[in-house]
Design a protein around this motif. Structure first.
Motif, PDB file in Angstrom:
ATOM      1  N   ALA A  90     -46.248 -46.582  -2.548  1.00  0.00           N
ATOM      2  CA  ALA A  90     -46.372 -45.338  -1.782  1.00  0.00           C
ATOM      3  C   ALA A  90     -46.728 -45.645  -0.337  1.00  0.00           C
ATOM      4  O   ALA A  90     -47.165 -46.753  -0.006  1.00  0.00           O
ATOM      5  CB  ALA A  90     -47.455 -44.442  -2.388  1.00  0.00           C
ATOM      6  N   PRO A  92     -49.635 -44.574   1.571  1.00  0.00           N
ATOM      7  CA  PRO A  92     -50.853 -44.010   1.012  1.00  0.00           C
ATOM      8  C   PRO A  92     -51.861 -43.407   1.991  1.00  0.00           C
ATOM      9  O   PRO A  92     -52.965 -43.056   1.574  1.00  0.00           O
ATOM     10  CB  PRO A  92     -51.482 -45.223   0.319  1.00  0.00           C
ATOM     11  CG  PRO A  92     -51.136 -46.352   1.248  1.00  0.00           C
ATOM     12  CD  PRO A  92     -49.776 -46.022   1.819  1.00  0.00           C
ATOM     13  N   SER A  97     -49.351 -40.541   7.773  1.00  0.00           N
ATOM     14  CA  SER A  97     -48.387 -39.478   7.460  1.00  0.00           C
ATOM     15  C   SER A  97     -48.214 -38.510   8.620  1.00  0.00           C
ATOM     16  O   SER A  97     -47.150 -37.902   8.776  1.00  0.00           O
ATOM     17  CB  SER A  97     -48.814 -38.726   6.195  1.00  0.00           C
ATOM     18  OG  SER A  97     -49.866 -37.811   6.422  1.00  0.00           O
ATOM     19  N   THR A 104     -43.033 -41.177   5.236  1.00  0.00           N
ATOM     20  CA  THR A 104     -43.940 -40.747   4.171  1.00  0.00           C
ATOM     21  C   THR A 104     -43.189 -39.990   3.085  1.00  0.00           C
ATOM     22  O   THR A 104     -43.324 -40.276   1.885  1.00  0.00           O
ATOM     23  CB  THR A 104     -45.065 -39.878   4.745  1.00  0.00           C
ATOM     24  OG1 THR A 104     -45.816 -40.640   5.700  1.00  0.00           O
ATOM     25  CG2 THR A 104     -46.004 -39.390   3.643  1.00  0.00           C
ATOM     26  N   ASN A 108     -42.588 -41.441  -0.626  1.00  0.00           N
ATOM     27  CA  ASN A 108     -43.370 -40.818  -1.693  1.00  0.00           C
ATOM     28  C   ASN A 108     -42.577 -39.831  -2.536  1.00  0.00           C
ATOM     29  O   ASN A 108     -42.908 -39.618  -3.705  1.00  0.00           O
ATOM     30  CB  ASN A 108     -44.599 -40.132  -1.106  1.00  0.00           C
ATOM     31  CG  ASN A 108     -45.556 -41.123  -0.470  1.00  0.00           C
ATOM     32  OD1 ASN A 108     -45.391 -42.335  -0.619  1.00  0.00           O
ATOM     33  ND2 ASN A 108     -46.547 -40.625   0.233  1.00  0.00           N
ATOM     34  N   THR A 112     -39.983 -41.845  -5.517  1.00  0.00           N
ATOM     35  CA  THR A 112     -40.243 -41.429  -6.902  1.00  0.00           C
ATOM     36  C   THR A 112     -38.947 -41.074  -7.613  1.00  0.00           C
ATOM     37  O   THR A 112     -38.729 -41.451  -8.773  1.00  0.00           O
ATOM     38  CB  THR A 112     -41.201 -40.223  -6.919  1.00  0.00           C
ATOM     39  OG1 THR A 112     -42.454 -40.601  -6.324  1.00  0.00           O
ATOM     40  CG2 THR A 112     -41.444 -39.736  -8.343  1.00  0.00           C
ATOM     41  N   THR A 136     -50.247 -40.680  -8.509  1.00  0.00           N
ATOM     42  CA  THR A 136     -50.232 -39.853  -7.300  1.00  0.00           C
ATOM     43  C   THR A 136     -51.619 -39.875  -6.645  1.00  0.00           C
ATOM     44  O   THR A 136     -52.070 -40.932  -6.231  1.00  0.00           O
ATOM     45  CB  THR A 136     -49.736 -38.425  -7.604  1.00  0.00           C
ATOM     46  OG1 THR A 136     -50.619 -37.774  -8.517  1.00  0.00           O
ATOM     47  CG2 THR A 136     -48.323 -38.458  -8.178  1.00  0.00           C
ATOM     48  N   TYR A 162     -48.936 -36.563   3.817  1.00  0.00           N
ATOM     49  CA  TYR A 162     -49.224 -37.450   2.685  1.00  0.00           C
ATOM     50  C   TYR A 162     -49.546 -36.646   1.432  1.00  0.00           C
ATOM     51  O   TYR A 162     -48.918 -36.827   0.378  1.00  0.00           O
ATOM     52  CB  TYR A 162     -50.390 -38.391   2.994  1.00  0.00           C
ATOM     53  CG  TYR A 162     -50.932 -39.051   1.752  1.00  0.00           C
ATOM     54  CD1 TYR A 162     -50.191 -40.028   1.084  1.00  0.00           C
ATOM     55  CD2 TYR A 162     -52.165 -38.669   1.214  1.00  0.00           C
ATOM     56  CE1 TYR A 162     -50.669 -40.606  -0.078  1.00  0.00           C
ATOM     57  CE2 TYR A 162     -52.637 -39.247   0.055  1.00  0.00           C
ATOM     58  CZ  TYR A 162     -51.893 -40.213  -0.595  1.00  0.00           C
ATOM     59  OH  TYR A 162     -52.357 -40.776  -1.755  1.00  0.00           O
ATOM     60  N   SER A 165     -46.576 -34.699   0.197  1.00  0.00           N
ATOM     61  CA  SER A 165     -45.536 -35.535  -0.407  1.00  0.00           C
ATOM     62  C   SER A 165     -45.916 -35.956  -1.818  1.00  0.00           C
ATOM     63  O   SER A 165     -45.047 -36.105  -2.692  1.00  0.00           O
ATOM     64  CB  SER A 165     -45.279 -36.779   0.458  1.00  0.00           C
ATOM     65  OG  SER A 165     -46.368 -37.679   0.419  1.00  0.00           O
ATOM     66  N   LYS A 166     -47.205 -36.129  -2.060  1.00  0.00           N
ATOM     67  CA  LYS A 166     -47.655 -36.490  -3.403  1.00  0.00           C
ATOM     68  C   LYS A 166     -47.567 -35.294  -4.354  1.00  0.00           C
ATOM     69  O   LYS A 166     -47.308 -35.462  -5.555  1.00  0.00           O
ATOM     70  CB  LYS A 166     -49.067 -37.047  -3.349  1.00  0.00           C
ATOM     71  CG  LYS A 166     -49.137 -38.478  -2.846  1.00  0.00           C
ATOM     72  CD  LYS A 166     -48.390 -39.424  -3.769  1.00  0.00           C
ATOM     73  CE  LYS A 166     -48.743 -40.873  -3.541  1.00  0.00           C
ATOM     74  NZ  LYS A 166     -48.119 -41.770  -4.523  1.00  0.00           N
ATOM     75  N   SER A 169     -44.056 -35.323  -5.317  1.00  0.00           N
ATOM     76  CA  SER A 169     -43.835 -36.375  -6.302  1.00  0.00           C
ATOM     77  C   SER A 169     -44.227 -35.915  -7.702  1.00  0.00           C
ATOM     78  O   SER A 169     -43.566 -36.246  -8.703  1.00  0.00           O
ATOM     79  CB  SER A 169     -44.623 -37.626  -5.912  1.00  0.00           C
ATOM     80  OG  SER A 169     -44.448 -38.669  -6.845  1.00  0.00           O
TER      81      SER A 169
END
Length: 363
Positions: A90, A92, A97, A104, A108, A112, A136, A162, A165-166, A169
Protein backbone atom coordinates in the motif's frame (compact mmCIF):
# COMPACT_ATOMS: atom_id res chain seq x y z
CA UNK A 1 -2.98 -18.39 19.71
CA UNK A 2 -1.49 -19.63 16.41
CA UNK A 3 -1.27 -23.23 15.22
CA UNK A 4 2.32 -24.15 14.31
CA UNK A 5 1.18 -27.39 12.70
CA UNK A 6 -1.24 -25.50 10.46
CA UNK A 7 1.43 -23.11 9.16
CA UNK A 8 4.18 -25.69 8.60
CA UNK A 9 5.03 -25.58 4.85
CA UNK A 10 1.94 -23.51 3.97
CA UNK A 11 2.58 -21.56 0.76
CA UNK A 12 1.91 -17.89 1.52
CA UNK A 13 1.91 -15.14 -1.10
CA UNK A 14 2.56 -11.85 0.72
CA UNK A 15 2.43 -8.43 -0.92
CA UNK A 16 4.21 -5.53 0.77
CA UNK A 17 6.77 -7.81 2.40
CA UNK A 18 9.59 -5.23 2.22
CA UNK A 19 7.80 -2.71 4.44
CA UNK A 20 8.01 -2.39 8.22
CA UNK A 21 4.84 -4.36 8.91
CA UNK A 22 5.44 -6.77 6.03
CA UNK A 23 8.92 -7.57 7.34
CA UNK A 24 7.54 -8.47 10.75
CA UNK A 25 4.93 -10.63 9.00
CA UNK A 26 7.72 -12.43 7.11
CA UNK A 27 9.56 -13.15 10.34
CA UNK A 28 6.46 -14.49 12.10
CA UNK A 29 5.60 -16.72 9.12
CA UNK A 30 9.22 -17.91 9.04
CA UNK A 31 9.07 -18.72 12.76
CA UNK A 32 5.90 -20.74 12.10
CA UNK A 33 7.50 -22.71 9.26
CA UNK A 34 5.61 -21.23 6.29
CA UNK A 35 6.98 -20.99 2.73
CA UNK A 36 6.81 -17.32 1.74
CA UNK A 37 6.72 -15.68 -1.68
CA UNK A 38 7.05 -11.92 -1.26
CA UNK A 39 5.91 -9.36 -3.84
CA UNK A 40 6.68 -5.66 -3.28
CA UNK A 41 8.65 -2.61 -4.29
CA UNK A 42 12.16 -2.25 -2.92
CA UNK A 43 12.31 -0.96 0.68
CA UNK A 44 11.36 2.71 0.79
CA UNK A 45 13.60 3.90 3.65
CA UNK A 46 17.27 3.78 4.59
CA UNK A 47 17.85 2.00 6.91
CA UNK A 48 15.00 -0.51 6.77
CA UNK A 49 14.01 -3.65 8.63
CA UNK A 50 13.95 -5.83 5.51
CA UNK A 51 17.64 -5.36 4.74
CA UNK A 52 18.71 -5.06 8.36
CA UNK A 53 17.35 -8.55 9.07
CA UNK A 54 18.53 -10.04 5.74
CA UNK A 55 14.90 -10.92 5.05
CA UNK A 56 15.63 -12.55 1.69
CA UNK A 57 17.17 -15.43 3.67
CA UNK A 58 13.75 -16.36 5.10
CA UNK A 59 11.86 -16.13 1.79
CA UNK A 60 11.17 -18.89 -0.70
CA UNK A 61 11.08 -16.19 -3.38
CA UNK A 62 11.57 -12.42 -3.34
CA UNK A 63 9.83 -10.54 -6.19
CA UNK A 64 10.58 -6.84 -6.51
CA UNK A 65 7.61 -5.49 -8.48
CA UNK A 66 4.64 -3.11 -8.41
CA UNK A 67 1.03 -4.17 -7.71
CA UNK A 68 -0.07 -1.48 -10.16
CA UNK A 69 1.17 -3.78 -12.94
CA UNK A 70 -1.72 -6.23 -13.24
CA UNK A 71 -0.03 -8.70 -15.59
CA UNK A 72 3.01 -9.01 -13.32
CA UNK A 73 1.00 -9.72 -10.19
CA UNK A 74 -1.21 -12.20 -12.06
CA UNK A 75 1.82 -14.12 -13.30
CA UNK A 76 3.45 -14.12 -9.87
CA UNK A 77 0.35 -15.51 -8.12
CA UNK A 78 -0.10 -18.19 -10.76
CA UNK A 79 3.54 -19.31 -10.48
CA UNK A 80 3.56 -19.28 -6.67
CA UNK A 81 0.41 -21.44 -6.40
CA UNK A 82 -0.25 -20.19 -2.87
CA UNK A 83 -2.50 -21.68 -0.25
CA UNK A 84 -2.99 -18.25 1.37
CA UNK A 85 -2.68 -14.69 0.04
CA UNK A 86 -2.07 -11.76 2.39
CA UNK A 87 -2.25 -8.36 0.72
CA UNK A 88 -0.32 -5.69 2.65
CA UNK A 89 1.24 -3.59 -0.15
CA UNK A 90 0.00 0.00 0.00
CA UNK A 91 0.81 3.68 -0.02
CA UNK A 92 0.41 3.90 3.77
CA UNK A 93 0.85 7.57 4.68
CA UNK A 94 -1.80 10.26 5.19
CA UNK A 95 0.70 13.04 4.50
CA UNK A 96 1.94 11.49 1.25
CA UNK A 97 -1.65 11.00 0.09
CA UNK A 98 -2.14 14.78 0.15
CA UNK A 99 1.05 15.27 -1.89
CA UNK A 100 0.34 12.48 -4.38
CA UNK A 101 -3.33 11.41 -4.35
CA UNK A 102 -3.12 9.82 -7.80
CA UNK A 103 -0.46 7.28 -6.79
CA UNK A 104 -2.30 6.68 -3.53
CA UNK A 105 -5.52 5.70 -5.31
CA UNK A 106 -3.70 3.75 -8.03
CA UNK A 107 -1.85 1.72 -5.41
CA UNK A 108 -4.51 1.28 -2.74
CA UNK A 109 -7.59 0.85 -4.94
CA UNK A 110 -6.45 -0.51 -8.31
CA UNK A 111 -3.65 -2.43 -6.61
CA UNK A 112 -6.31 -4.25 -4.61
CA UNK A 113 -8.29 -4.91 -7.79
CA UNK A 114 -5.18 -6.37 -9.43
CA UNK A 115 -4.45 -8.67 -6.48
CA UNK A 116 -8.03 -9.93 -6.26
CA UNK A 117 -8.25 -10.36 -10.03
CA UNK A 118 -5.03 -12.38 -9.90
CA UNK A 119 -6.59 -14.55 -7.18
CA UNK A 120 -9.81 -14.97 -9.20
CA UNK A 121 -7.89 -15.97 -12.35
CA UNK A 122 -5.68 -18.38 -10.42
CA UNK A 123 -8.69 -19.97 -8.70
CA UNK A 124 -10.34 -20.53 -12.10
CA UNK A 125 -7.13 -22.27 -13.16
CA UNK A 126 -7.45 -24.63 -10.17
CA UNK A 127 -4.72 -23.02 -8.05
CA UNK A 128 -5.75 -24.17 -4.54
CA UNK A 129 -5.99 -20.77 -2.81
CA UNK A 130 -8.12 -21.15 0.30
CA UNK A 131 -7.81 -17.83 2.15
CA UNK A 132 -7.22 -14.19 1.19
CA UNK A 133 -6.76 -11.29 3.61
CA UNK A 134 -6.69 -7.67 2.51
CA UNK A 135 -5.05 -5.51 5.19
CA UNK A 136 -6.60 -2.04 5.27
CA UNK A 137 -6.66 0.35 8.25
CA UNK A 138 -8.65 1.68 11.18
CA UNK A 139 -8.82 4.96 9.23
CA UNK A 140 -11.22 3.47 6.65
CA UNK A 141 -14.20 4.54 8.78
CA UNK A 142 -16.06 7.82 8.35
CA UNK A 143 -14.60 9.48 11.41
CA UNK A 144 -17.27 11.32 13.38
CA UNK A 145 -14.94 12.01 16.33
CA UNK A 146 -17.24 10.16 18.70
CA UNK A 147 -15.87 8.75 21.99
CA UNK A 148 -16.60 5.05 21.40
CA UNK A 149 -14.90 2.55 19.15
CA UNK A 150 -15.90 1.97 15.53
CA UNK A 151 -17.45 -1.39 14.73
CA UNK A 152 -17.19 -3.32 11.49
CA UNK A 153 -20.78 -2.36 10.57
CA UNK A 154 -20.12 1.38 10.85
CA UNK A 155 -20.00 3.61 7.77
CA UNK A 156 -16.82 3.65 5.69
CA UNK A 157 -15.41 6.96 4.51
CA UNK A 158 -12.17 8.81 5.01
CA UNK A 159 -11.41 12.55 4.91
CA UNK A 160 -7.93 12.33 3.35
CA UNK A 161 -7.00 10.42 0.16
CA UNK A 162 -5.19 7.68 2.10
CA UNK A 163 -8.11 6.90 4.41
CA UNK A 164 -10.61 7.22 1.59
CA UNK A 165 -8.59 4.94 -0.69
CA UNK A 166 -8.56 2.28 2.01
CA UNK A 167 -12.34 2.56 2.37
CA UNK A 168 -12.51 2.03 -1.40
CA UNK A 169 -10.25 -1.02 -1.03
CA UNK A 170 -12.71 -2.41 1.52
CA UNK A 171 -15.59 -1.96 -0.93
CA UNK A 172 -13.62 -3.57 -3.77
CA UNK A 173 -12.94 -6.59 -1.56
CA UNK A 174 -16.59 -6.90 -0.57
CA UNK A 175 -17.64 -6.78 -4.22
CA UNK A 176 -15.19 -9.48 -5.28
CA UNK A 177 -16.21 -11.65 -2.35
CA UNK A 178 -19.91 -11.39 -3.12
CA UNK A 179 -19.55 -11.56 -6.90
CA UNK A 180 -17.00 -14.31 -7.40
CA UNK A 181 -16.17 -16.32 -4.28
CA UNK A 182 -19.32 -17.08 -2.32
CA UNK A 183 -21.57 -18.49 -5.04
CA UNK A 184 -22.47 -22.17 -5.22
CA UNK A 185 -20.63 -22.28 -8.55
CA UNK A 186 -17.42 -21.21 -6.80
CA UNK A 187 -17.98 -23.89 -4.20
CA UNK A 188 -17.60 -21.48 -1.30
CA UNK A 189 -14.11 -22.84 -0.68
CA UNK A 190 -12.17 -19.59 -0.85
CA UNK A 191 -12.52 -17.17 2.07
CA UNK A 192 -11.82 -13.44 1.65
CA UNK A 193 -11.64 -11.05 4.59
CA UNK A 194 -10.41 -7.55 5.36
CA UNK A 195 -8.45 -6.62 8.46
CA UNK A 196 -8.55 -3.16 10.03
CA UNK A 197 -5.79 -2.58 12.57
CA UNK A 198 -4.97 0.32 14.82
CA UNK A 199 -1.77 2.37 14.78
CA UNK A 200 0.95 -0.28 14.74
CA UNK A 201 4.25 0.43 16.44
CA UNK A 202 7.41 -1.60 16.88
CA UNK A 203 11.13 -1.75 16.36
CA UNK A 204 12.50 -1.19 12.88
CA UNK A 205 10.12 1.45 11.55
CA UNK A 206 11.88 4.35 9.84
CA UNK A 207 8.83 5.73 8.02
CA UNK A 208 9.02 9.52 8.00
CA UNK A 209 5.92 11.26 9.35
CA UNK A 210 4.90 8.56 11.83
CA UNK A 211 5.12 9.33 15.54
CA UNK A 212 7.32 6.48 16.80
CA UNK A 213 9.89 6.58 13.95
CA UNK A 214 10.18 10.38 14.22
CA UNK A 215 10.44 10.08 17.98
CA UNK A 216 13.12 7.38 17.88
CA UNK A 217 15.12 9.32 15.29
CA UNK A 218 15.02 12.43 17.47
CA UNK A 219 16.12 10.44 20.52
CA UNK A 220 19.00 8.79 18.65
CA UNK A 221 20.12 12.18 17.29
CA UNK A 222 19.64 13.86 20.70
CA UNK A 223 17.18 16.31 19.15
CA UNK A 224 14.06 17.70 20.76
CA UNK A 225 10.94 15.85 19.62
CA UNK A 226 8.39 18.10 17.86
CA UNK A 227 4.67 17.25 18.14
CA UNK A 228 2.16 18.70 15.68
CA UNK A 229 -1.05 17.15 17.06
CA UNK A 230 -0.38 16.31 20.74
CA UNK A 231 -3.96 15.63 21.85
CA UNK A 232 -4.83 13.25 18.99
CA UNK A 233 -5.93 9.88 20.36
CA UNK A 234 -5.08 6.69 18.48
CA UNK A 235 -5.43 2.93 19.13
CA UNK A 236 -1.71 2.18 19.52
CA UNK A 237 -0.61 -1.46 19.45
CA UNK A 238 2.56 -3.45 18.86
CA UNK A 239 2.91 -4.72 15.30
CA UNK A 240 2.85 -8.34 16.51
CA UNK A 241 -0.71 -7.88 17.79
CA UNK A 242 -2.08 -7.12 14.34
CA UNK A 243 0.19 -9.52 12.42
CA UNK A 244 -0.76 -12.47 14.62
CA UNK A 245 -4.41 -11.42 14.44
CA UNK A 246 -4.26 -11.60 10.64
CA UNK A 247 -2.72 -15.06 10.77
CA UNK A 248 -5.36 -16.31 13.21
CA UNK A 249 -8.00 -14.95 10.84
CA UNK A 250 -6.35 -16.86 7.97
CA UNK A 251 -6.59 -20.08 9.97
CA UNK A 252 -10.29 -19.45 10.57
CA UNK A 253 -10.91 -18.64 6.90
CA UNK A 254 -9.29 -21.92 5.93
CA UNK A 255 -11.48 -23.79 8.39
CA UNK A 256 -14.81 -22.10 7.52
CA UNK A 257 -14.61 -19.59 4.63
CA UNK A 258 -18.30 -18.67 4.61
CA UNK A 259 -18.43 -17.87 8.32
CA UNK A 260 -15.29 -15.75 8.53
CA UNK A 261 -15.35 -13.94 5.17
CA UNK A 262 -16.05 -10.40 6.37
CA UNK A 263 -14.27 -7.39 7.90
CA UNK A 264 -12.44 -7.55 11.24
CA UNK A 265 -11.04 -4.96 13.66
CA UNK A 266 -7.75 -5.61 15.49
CA UNK A 267 -6.99 -2.97 18.10
CA UNK A 268 -5.72 -2.57 21.67
CA UNK A 269 -7.67 -2.67 24.88
CA UNK A 270 -9.73 0.54 25.26
CA UNK A 271 -7.42 1.89 27.97
CA UNK A 272 -4.46 1.80 25.58
CA UNK A 273 -5.94 4.39 23.22
CA UNK A 274 -3.70 7.27 24.29
CA UNK A 275 -2.79 10.76 23.11
CA UNK A 276 0.28 11.52 21.03
CA UNK A 277 1.67 13.58 23.93
CA UNK A 278 1.17 10.70 26.39
CA UNK A 279 3.12 8.33 24.12
CA UNK A 280 5.89 10.89 23.65
CA UNK A 281 6.22 11.65 27.36
CA UNK A 282 6.43 7.94 28.22
CA UNK A 283 9.04 7.29 25.53
CA UNK A 284 11.13 10.24 26.68
CA UNK A 285 10.88 9.01 30.27
CA UNK A 286 11.99 5.51 29.28
CA UNK A 287 14.87 6.88 27.18
CA UNK A 288 16.36 9.04 29.91
CA UNK A 289 16.67 12.53 31.37
CA UNK A 290 18.19 14.09 28.24
CA UNK A 291 15.07 13.40 26.14
CA UNK A 292 12.47 16.17 25.74
CA UNK A 293 9.77 17.40 23.36
CA UNK A 294 8.03 20.56 22.20
CA UNK A 295 4.62 21.25 20.66
CA UNK A 296 4.03 23.10 17.41
CA UNK A 297 0.78 24.41 15.96
CA UNK A 298 2.13 23.96 12.42
CA UNK A 299 0.07 21.04 11.08
CA UNK A 300 0.10 21.02 7.24
CA UNK A 301 -3.04 18.90 6.76
CA UNK A 302 -6.22 17.68 8.42
CA UNK A 303 -5.82 14.87 10.95
CA UNK A 304 -8.55 13.22 13.01
CA UNK A 305 -8.47 14.02 16.71
CA UNK A 306 -10.15 10.91 18.08
CA UNK A 307 -10.09 7.35 16.74
CA UNK A 308 -10.77 4.07 18.57
CA UNK A 309 -11.75 0.56 17.49
CA UNK A 310 -14.32 -1.83 18.92
CA UNK A 311 -12.75 -5.31 18.65
CA UNK A 312 -15.56 -7.31 20.25
CA UNK A 313 -16.15 -9.24 17.01
CA UNK A 314 -12.55 -10.55 16.81
CA UNK A 315 -12.49 -11.25 20.54
CA UNK A 316 -15.74 -13.24 20.61
CA UNK A 317 -15.66 -14.94 17.20
CA UNK A 318 -11.93 -15.48 16.56
CA UNK A 319 -10.76 -15.90 20.13
CA UNK A 320 -8.22 -13.14 19.52
CA UNK A 321 -7.30 -10.51 22.09
CA UNK A 322 -4.36 -8.17 22.72
CA UNK A 323 -1.46 -9.89 24.48
CA UNK A 324 0.79 -6.92 25.23
CA UNK A 325 -0.24 -3.75 26.99
CA UNK A 326 0.86 -0.41 25.55
CA UNK A 327 3.57 -0.24 28.24
CA UNK A 328 4.88 -3.64 27.12
CA UNK A 329 4.82 -2.49 23.50
CA UNK A 330 6.85 0.63 24.33
CA UNK A 331 9.29 -1.45 26.37
CA UNK A 332 9.74 -3.80 23.40
CA UNK A 333 10.49 -0.81 21.14
CA UNK A 334 13.04 0.50 23.62
CA UNK A 335 14.67 -2.94 23.88
CA UNK A 336 14.84 -3.15 20.08
CA UNK A 337 16.26 0.37 19.71
CA UNK A 338 18.95 -0.18 22.36
CA UNK A 339 19.97 -3.39 20.57
CA UNK A 340 20.14 -1.49 17.28
CA UNK A 341 22.34 1.16 18.93
CA UNK A 342 24.66 -1.62 20.08
CA UNK A 343 24.80 -3.10 16.55
CA UNK A 344 23.41 -6.46 17.62
CA UNK A 345 21.96 -9.10 15.27
CA UNK A 346 18.56 -7.48 14.68
CA UNK A 347 17.05 -10.50 12.98
CA UNK A 348 17.77 -12.48 16.14
CA UNK A 349 16.35 -9.70 18.32
CA UNK A 350 13.12 -9.70 16.27
CA UNK A 351 12.83 -13.49 16.44
CA UNK A 352 13.37 -13.40 20.21
CA UNK A 353 10.57 -10.84 20.58
CA UNK A 354 8.31 -12.97 18.36
CA UNK A 355 9.09 -16.07 20.43
CA UNK A 356 8.35 -14.18 23.65
CA UNK A 357 5.07 -12.88 22.24
CA UNK A 358 3.90 -16.29 20.97
CA UNK A 359 4.82 -18.07 24.19
CA UNK A 360 3.02 -15.41 26.23
CA UNK A 361 -0.04 -15.93 24.02
CA UNK A 362 0.10 -19.67 24.69
CA UNK A 363 0.41 -19.31 28.45
Amino acid sequence: MLDNVFWKNKRVFLTGHTGFKGSWMCLVLHALGAQITGYALAPQTKPNLFELCNMESVLHKHICADIRQKDDIAKAVMEARPDIVIHMAAQPLVGMSYLDPLTTYETNVMGTVHVLEAVRTAALAQVPIRAVINVTTDKCYENKEWPWGYREVDTLGGHDPYSNSKACSELVTASYRQSFFQSDAAGGKLGIATARAGNVIGGGDWTFGRLIPDLIQSLLNKDKVVLRNPQAIRPWQHVLESVCGYLLLAEKLWEDPRRYSSSWNFGPDPGDAKTVEWITARMCEKWGAQASYQITSDSPFHEATYLKLDCAKAITQLGWHPRWSLEQALDAIMEWTRAYQQKKDMKQICLEQIDHYLKEGAS
